[in-house]
Design an enzyme around this catalytic site. Structure first.
Site, mmCIF file in Angstrom:
data_model
loop_
_atom_site.group_PDB
_atom_site.id
_atom_site.type_symbol
_atom_site.label_atom_id
_atom_site.label_comp_id
_atom_site.label_asym_id
_atom_site.label_seq_id
_atom_site.Cartn_x
_atom_site.Cartn_y
_atom_site.Cartn_z
ATOM 1 N N LYS A 113 0.835 -1.207 0.000
ATOM 2 C CA LYS A 113 0.000 0.000 0.000
ATOM 3 C C LYS A 113 0.867 1.254 0.000
ATOM 4 C CE LYS A 113 -3.744 2.551 0.438
ATOM 5 N NZ LYS A 113 -3.336 3.843 0.937
ATOM 6 N N GLU A 140 1.252 6.757 -6.747
ATOM 7 C CA GLU A 140 0.177 7.758 -6.801
ATOM 8 C C GLU A 140 0.747 9.178 -6.753
ATOM 9 O OE1 GLU A 140 -2.894 9.163 -3.419
ATOM 10 O OE2 GLU A 140 -3.089 7.055 -3.988
#
Length: 478
Positions: free
Chosen positions: A181, A188
């Site tokens: 993550k 991102e």
């Protein structure tokens, strides 16, 4: 007895509780403030198979065994505090799931500590924002494998659903889930910065208004190369008009981007493992630079800024091609980091599965993940995505446009740090010889750090020159 427990009723927690209940599982919820619990039950959960509890003890008593409790609370000390509250209440084989953005080293520690208590622990990254939590996020669990099998029937229904399967899979032991993550968030950061630079090039370099920007980004979102959630929301943003000023709202927002730390963690881990991630690192630096608003305003009064507009033809398509190449590099950097971390920490990550569960629900979901999934499925030992024929051909056919876009940006004084860093990454990666032979010679010169030769094995040191005694005595020698 409820089948699932959830602690933390901020928006993500509320939406996940509603999602779990909608999939046919009864839920018991608890929040530190009773008012928040009452508000959720009365306003959003009325008539649903969701029961309110008002203490950790009451929550635990409301759950069937083995108990399955998801924590959706702020990372750091609050997670440790809640785990300490739960530990004396839980029994062997009960399961705690940390669904927050926890630092992976904290997850590794918690996993070790809980192992001694016989309570199972899962560190699970959850991506998708508020809407994803409600309709189906991408979930990245790691930790106890047997515990995952217990919660798998629930998670596979709650997760986003794509054409080939739900966007959740067991990733590996310990903190593997939160590590994946973290890298997801690093990628991102990179993509968001690259999109911002493309926006700046079109707005500042070409003078596009927000309707034109909306049309360009909407068109790009229809292409196989750039179709993605981030492209979609960017196109939407340009259409939103501020009701107060009647200006596009995006232009009324202060140009100082904040961050919660996952990008920093990604860069630090990459440096520790010796993995280059320049696109991601530059994106983090760009957010830091944006925070220097007052200094930038003062500097803009001293130095010349943007120098005119670009008058050439076909620039929009060239920006699109440059953006695609740079985004591919951001993914390549992230996947290379995951591969290195998996080997170092024995996560045994399946990168094809990582790409698969990112195809839906999460913030970086994009069409580009489909070929990535197929590539790693066919070549699980591939060291870098850039070496795959698919990406090699796609990037080489766009490299000229990539270079031209950066050249134009430089001429106009428009900063494109992440796009430039990604091109440097690609150019460095495809060089069989870099100038760091000089760097190593300098290190040996001033610090006797030694070097290796290209023509014979072994470690070497050279006395490059003699430092005179006087300079040593006066401290002027480096």
């Amino acid at each position: 007895m409820a089948q699932f427990g959830l602690i933390g009723l901020a928006v993500m927690g509320e939406n996940l509780a509603l999602n779990i209940e909608r999939q046919g599982f009864s839920v018991a919820v608890y929040n530190r403030t009773a008012e928040k619990t009452d508000s959720f039950i009365s306003q959003r959960a009325d008539g649903k198979d969701i029961v309110a509890t008002y203490s950790p003890k009451e929550l635990v008593a409301a759950l069937e065994r083995p108990r399955k409790i998801l924590l959706m609370i702020k990372s750091g000390a609050p997670v440790d505090a809640v785990i300490e509250q739960l530990k004396p209440l839980l029994e062997e084989d009960d399961i705690i799931i940390d669904g927050g953005n926890s630092y992976y080293e904290d997850t590794a520690r918690r996993s070790r500590e809980l192992q001694a208590t016989k309570v199972n622990f899962i560190g699970m990254g959850v991506s998708g924002g508020e809407i994803g939590a409600l309709l189906g996020p991408s979930m990245m669990p790691g930790g106890n494998k047997d515990a995952y099998e217990v919660v798998k029937p629930i998670l596979t229904k709650v997760a986003a659903q794509v054409e080939d399967s739900p966007c959740v899979t067991y990733l590996g032991p310990g903190c593997a889930g939160h590590y994946v993550k973290m890298v997801h968030n690093g990628i991102e950061y990179g993509i968001m910065q690259l999109i911002a630079e493309a926006y700046d090039l079109l707005k500042t370099g070409l003078g596009f208004n927000h309707q034109q920007l909306h049309e360009v980004f909407s068109a790009w979102n229809t292409t196989q190369e750039l179709n993605s959630y981030l492209m979609e929301i960017t196109a939407d943003i340009f259409q939103y008009i501020d009701p107060q000023t009647k200006n596009p709202l995006v232009e009324m927002i202060l140009d100082a981007a904040e961050q919660k730390g996952t990008g920093n963690w990604t860069v630090i881990s990459a440096m520790d493992l010796g993995v280059p991630v320049p696109t991601i690192m530059t994106a983090v630096n760009a957010r830091i630079m944006s925070a220097y608003k007052e200094e930038r305003v003062k500097a803009s009064q001293v130095f010349d800024g943007v120098s005119g507009r670009y008058q050439g033809e076909g620039f929009v398509d060239k920006v699109r091609d440059a953006l695609y190449c740079a985004i591919a590099c951001a993914y390549a950097e992230g996947m290379a980091l995951l591969k290195a971390a998996s080997q170092e920490r024995q996560y045994h990550l399946n990168l094809s599965e990582v790409a698969r569960i990112w195809k839906g629900g999460c913030i970086i979901r994009a069409e580009i993940l489909k070929p990535m999934q197929q590539i790693f499925q066919a070549q699980p030992d591939l060291v870098n995505l850039l070496l795959a024929p698919y990406f090699k051909e796609a990037i080489l056919s766009r490299t000229a446009a990539w270079r031209e876009v950066i050249t134009v940006a430089t001429q106009l004084n428009i900063p494109v740090p992440a796009m430039s860093a990604s091109l440097a990454y690609f150019n460095s990666y495809r060089r069989d010889r870099l100038p760091q032979n000089l760097t190593q010679a300098q290190r040996d010169y001033f610090g006797s750090h030694t070097y290796h030769r290209i023509d014979q094995p072994g470690t070497f040191h050279t006395e490059w020159t003699q430092v005179d005694a006087e300079s040593l005595q006066t401290g002027t020698a480096d």
